[in-house]
Write a protein that holds these residues in place. Structure first.
Motif, PDB file in Angstrom:
ATOM      1  N   ASN A  97       0.856  -1.197   0.000  1.00 32.15           N
ATOM      2  CA  ASN A  97       0.000   0.000   0.000  1.00 32.15           C
ATOM      3  C   ASN A  97       0.885   1.238   0.000  1.00 32.15           C
ATOM      4  OD1 ASN A  97      -1.733   2.150   0.681  1.00 32.15           O
ATOM      5  ND2 ASN A  97      -3.103   0.780   1.781  1.00 32.15           N
ATOM      6  N   PRO A  98       0.772   2.099  -1.018  1.00 33.37           N
ATOM      7  CA  PRO A  98       1.695   3.235  -1.127  1.00 33.37           C
ATOM      8  C   PRO A  98       1.486   4.317  -0.079  1.00 33.37           C
ATOM      9  CG  PRO A  98      -0.005   3.382  -2.810  1.00 33.37           C
ATOM     10  CD  PRO A  98      -0.174   2.049  -2.153  1.00 33.37           C
ATOM     11  N   ILE A  99       0.338   4.334   0.611  1.00 29.35           N
ATOM     12  CA  ILE A  99       0.057   5.429   1.551  1.00 29.35           C
ATOM     13  C   ILE A  99       0.203   4.991   3.012  1.00 29.35           C
ATOM     14  CG2 ILE A  99      -1.444   6.613  -0.083  1.00 29.35           C
ATOM     15  CD1 ILE A  99      -3.834   5.561   1.515  1.00 29.35           C
ATOM     16  N   ARG A 100       0.772   3.826   3.244  1.00 32.15           N
ATOM     17  CA  ARG A 100       1.016   3.372   4.600  1.00 32.15           C
ATOM     18  C   ARG A 100       2.489   2.980   4.754  1.00 32.15           C
ATOM     19  NH1 ARG A 100      -4.172  -0.357   6.429  1.00 32.15           N
ATOM     20  NH2 ARG A 100      -5.739   1.306   6.273  1.00 32.15           N
ATOM     21  N   THR A 101       3.044   3.245   5.911  1.00 33.53           N
ATOM     22  CA  THR A 101       4.432   2.878   6.140  1.00 33.53           C
ATOM     23  C   THR A 101       4.576   1.358   6.060  1.00 33.53           C
ATOM     24  OG1 THR A 101       4.189   2.679   8.536  1.00 33.53           O
ATOM     25  CG2 THR A 101       4.767   4.857   7.659  1.00 33.53           C
ATOM     26  N   VAL A 102       5.768   0.919   5.732  1.00 30.77           N
ATOM     27  CA  VAL A 102       5.976  -0.524   5.598  1.00 30.77           C
ATOM     28  C   VAL A 102       5.855  -1.213   6.957  1.00 30.77           C
ATOM     29  CG1 VAL A 102       7.334  -0.296   3.503  1.00 30.77           C
ATOM     30  CG2 VAL A 102       8.503  -0.274   5.727  1.00 30.77           C
ATOM     31  N   GLY A 103       6.245  -0.517   8.019  1.00 32.42           N
ATOM     32  CA  GLY A 103       6.104  -1.103   9.345  1.00 32.42           C
ATOM     33  C   GLY A 103       4.653  -1.339   9.705  1.00 32.42           C
ATOM     34  N   ARG A 104       3.810  -0.394   9.364  1.00 34.75           N
ATOM     35  CA  ARG A 104       2.381  -0.558   9.653  1.00 34.75           C
ATOM     36  C   ARG A 104       1.803  -1.726   8.860  1.00 34.75           C
ATOM     37  NH1 ARG A 104      -2.401   4.050   8.952  1.00 34.75           N
ATOM     38  NH2 ARG A 104      -4.145   2.692   9.557  1.00 34.75           N
ATOM     39  N   GLN A 105       2.268  -1.893   7.637  1.00 33.90           N
ATOM     40  CA  GLN A 105       1.750  -2.991   6.816  1.00 33.90           C
ATOM     41  C   GLN A 105       2.185  -4.350   7.353  1.00 33.90           C
ATOM     42  OE1 GLN A 105       1.566  -2.214   2.431  1.00 33.90           O
ATOM     43  NE2 GLN A 105       2.581  -0.297   2.960  1.00 33.90           N
ATOM     44  N   ILE A 106       3.419  -4.450   7.825  1.00 31.38           N
ATOM     45  CA  ILE A 106       3.864  -5.702   8.443  1.00 31.38           C
ATOM     46  C   ILE A 106       3.065  -5.962   9.717  1.00 31.38           C
ATOM     47  CG2 ILE A 106       5.796  -6.936   9.484  1.00 31.38           C
ATOM     48  CD1 ILE A 106       7.674  -5.227   7.713  1.00 31.38           C
ATOM     49  N   ALA A 122       2.524  -5.742  17.902  1.00 32.93           N
ATOM     50  CA  ALA A 122       2.655  -5.930  16.462  1.00 32.93           C
ATOM     51  C   ALA A 122       3.708  -5.001  15.881  1.00 32.93           C
ATOM     52  CB  ALA A 122       1.302  -5.708  15.781  1.00 32.93           C
ATOM     53  N   ALA A 123       3.765  -3.760  16.393  1.00 33.97           N
ATOM     54  CA  ALA A 123       4.769  -2.798  15.908  1.00 33.97           C
ATOM     55  C   ALA A 123       6.179  -3.278  16.250  1.00 33.97           C
ATOM     56  CB  ALA A 123       4.507  -1.423  16.512  1.00 33.97           C
ATOM     57  N   ALA A 124       6.339  -3.822  17.471  1.00 29.64           N
ATOM     58  CA  ALA A 124       7.653  -4.338  17.862  1.00 29.64           C
ATOM     59  C   ALA A 124       8.045  -5.537  17.017  1.00 29.64           C
ATOM     60  CB  ALA A 124       7.631  -4.718  19.346  1.00 29.64           C
ATOM     61  N   ARG A 125       7.096  -6.383  16.727  1.00 27.45           N
ATOM     62  CA  ARG A 125       7.383  -7.548  15.895  1.00 27.45           C
ATOM     63  C   ARG A 125       7.665  -7.152  14.457  1.00 27.45           C
ATOM     64  NH1 ARG A 125       2.877 -11.966  16.974  1.00 27.45           N
ATOM     65  NH2 ARG A 125       3.904 -12.858  15.135  1.00 27.45           N
ATOM     66  N   ALA A 126       7.062  -6.051  14.004  1.00 29.49           N
ATOM     67  CA  ALA A 126       7.343  -5.564  12.653  1.00 29.49           C
ATOM     68  C   ALA A 126       8.811  -5.172  12.522  1.00 29.49           C
ATOM     69  CB  ALA A 126       6.439  -4.378  12.320  1.00 29.49           C
ATOM     70  N   VAL A 127       9.338  -4.543  13.556  1.00 30.85           N
ATOM     71  CA  VAL A 127      10.758  -4.180  13.553  1.00 30.85           C
ATOM     72  C   VAL A 127      11.624  -5.433  13.526  1.00 30.85           C
ATOM     73  CG1 VAL A 127      12.613  -3.066  14.862  1.00 30.85           C
ATOM     74  CG2 VAL A 127      10.348  -1.997  14.735  1.00 30.85           C
ATOM     75  N   GLU A 128      11.237  -6.420  14.326  1.00 28.03           N
ATOM     76  CA  GLU A 128      11.997  -7.664  14.367  1.00 28.03           C
ATOM     77  C   GLU A 128      11.960  -8.374  13.016  1.00 28.03           C
ATOM     78  OE1 GLU A 128      14.458 -10.541  15.246  1.00 28.03           O
ATOM     79  OE2 GLU A 128      14.106  -8.746  16.465  1.00 28.03           O
ATOM     80  N   GLN A 129      10.793  -8.350  12.355  1.00 28.65           N
ATOM     81  CA  GLN A 129      10.682  -8.960  11.033  1.00 28.65           C
ATOM     82  C   GLN A 129      11.568  -8.230  10.024  1.00 28.65           C
ATOM     83  OE1 GLN A 129       9.313 -12.160  11.610  1.00 28.65           O
ATOM     84  NE2 GLN A 129       8.601 -11.764   9.541  1.00 28.65           N
ATOM     85  N   ALA A 130      11.597  -6.905  10.116  1.00 31.69           N
ATOM     86  CA  ALA A 130      12.456  -6.120   9.221  1.00 31.69           C
ATOM     87  C   ALA A 130      13.916  -6.488   9.428  1.00 31.69           C
ATOM     88  CB  ALA A 130      12.236  -4.630   9.460  1.00 31.69           C
ATOM     89  N   MET A 161       6.271  -9.576   5.430  1.00 30.62           N
ATOM     90  CA  MET A 161       4.821  -9.672   5.594  1.00 30.62           C
ATOM     91  C   MET A 161       4.344 -11.112   5.427  1.00 30.62           C
ATOM     92  SD  MET A 161       3.620  -6.235   3.546  1.00 30.62           S
ATOM     93  CE  MET A 161       1.871  -6.659   3.664  1.00 30.62           C
ATOM     94  N   ALA A 162       4.895 -11.796   4.427  1.00 34.74           N
ATOM     95  CA  ALA A 162       4.467 -13.174   4.159  1.00 34.74           C
ATOM     96  C   ALA A 162       4.832 -14.109   5.307  1.00 34.74           C
ATOM     97  CB  ALA A 162       5.100 -13.673   2.860  1.00 34.74           C
ATOM     98  N   LEU A 163       5.929 -13.811   6.000  1.00 35.80           N
ATOM     99  CA  LEU A 163       6.408 -14.703   7.055  1.00 35.80           C
ATOM    100  C   LEU A 163       6.089 -14.219   8.456  1.00 35.80           C
ATOM    101  CD1 LEU A 163       9.925 -15.710   5.680  1.00 35.80           C
ATOM    102  CD2 LEU A 163       7.699 -16.748   5.243  1.00 35.80           C
TER     103      LEU A 163
END
Length: 263
Positions: A97-106, A122-130, A161-163
């Motif tokens: 989604n071009p209008i949302r940060t990648v962290g929010r999408q994860i 979820a936000a903390a896990r998004a960082v870990e996934q990155a 995102m997939a994982l």
């Protein structure tokens, strides 16, 4: 968990695009679907998750962990996607989604499948996934938008995102096609590492035998929607039986031996 496909047939607007395909992916297996453009490999991947376009009809059987997916309700398929089966698409620019940060999408992909997850978790896990997909400065990069990332970085976000919910099967549809050779090699190494770490099964879709040889152990060769050859990848590389596989091998060999200055 295993994936067992029998007699998969797909028709779109009266045209048969996949014809009686059988596919077996045991737990932890890494299987390639390979063929030229239009051979039906990407449509097969979409059929596995019920993502075919309107007007497509599917017959045959797709069983995931002894559960029949053909005819399954959309809401049940939606729970399956990401939670048990993840998918990485060929072009992440259209998947993000071009209008949302990648962290929010994860983070959203985590909260969709794990209802107990809080926004903070979820936000903390998004960082870990990155971090896990080797994105640089993950705490900062999750605040960026897709257009602020390189093509390779966007593909890493798509993989994250997939994982995010640790699926048991990953379907990767030409995930390195748009990347240069160096980034492509890094991406293949990353995928192989993540699949091994999580003990996932992998279905890797490509038109390139040289690429497939780096991530898969077995392959099914498609031509005009039909399987024309299947077996261990080492056999396909050393003693291809079909003309289609022989052509793919010639293309792979030409790519590997092409001088650097050639286009």
């Amino acid at each position: 968990m295993s994936l067992v496909v029998r007699g998969l047939t797909i028709d779109i607007s009266g045209r048969r695009v996949v014809d009686g395909l059988d596919l077996d992916v045991a737990g932890g297996a890494r299987v390639g679907l390979i063929g030229e453009s239009g051979s039906g490999k990407s449509l097969t991947a979409l059929a596995l998750l019920g993502l075919l376009p309107d007007g497509a009809t599917v017959s045959g059987s797709i069983r995931w962990d002894d559960r029949e997916l053909v005819g399954l309700r959309d809401r049940d398929l939606a729970r399956l996607r990401g939670d048990e089966i993840g998918m990485v698409f060929q072009e992440p620019q259209t998947a993000l989604n071009p209008i949302r940060t990648v962290g929010r999408q994860i983070a959203e992909s985590i909260r969709i499948h794990e209802r107990g997850a809080t926004r903070k978790d979820a936000a903390a896990r998004a960082v870990e996934q990155a971090r896990r997909v080797r994105l640089p400065e993950p705490e900062q990069i999750v605040r960026r938008y897709p257009h602020q990332l390189s093509g390779g970085q966007r593909q890493r976000v798509a993989i994250a995102m997939a994982l995010a919910c640790r699926p048991r099967l990953l379907i990767a549809d030409e995930p390195t096609t748009a990347l240069d050779v160096t980034i492509q090699a890094e991406m293949l190494d990353l995928l192989q590492q993540l699949v091994e770490e999580d003990g996932m099964s992998l279905v890797f879709i490509t038109h390139d035998l040289a690429v497939l040889s780096q991530v898969a152990t077995d392959a099914v060769v498609l031509d005009a929607g039909r399987a024309v050859e299947r077996g261990p990848l080492t056999t396909l590389l050393t003693a291809p039986a079909s003309e289609v596989t022989q052509g793919l091998l010639r293309d792979a060999t030409a790519t590997l031996w092409r001088p650097r200055g050639d286009a």
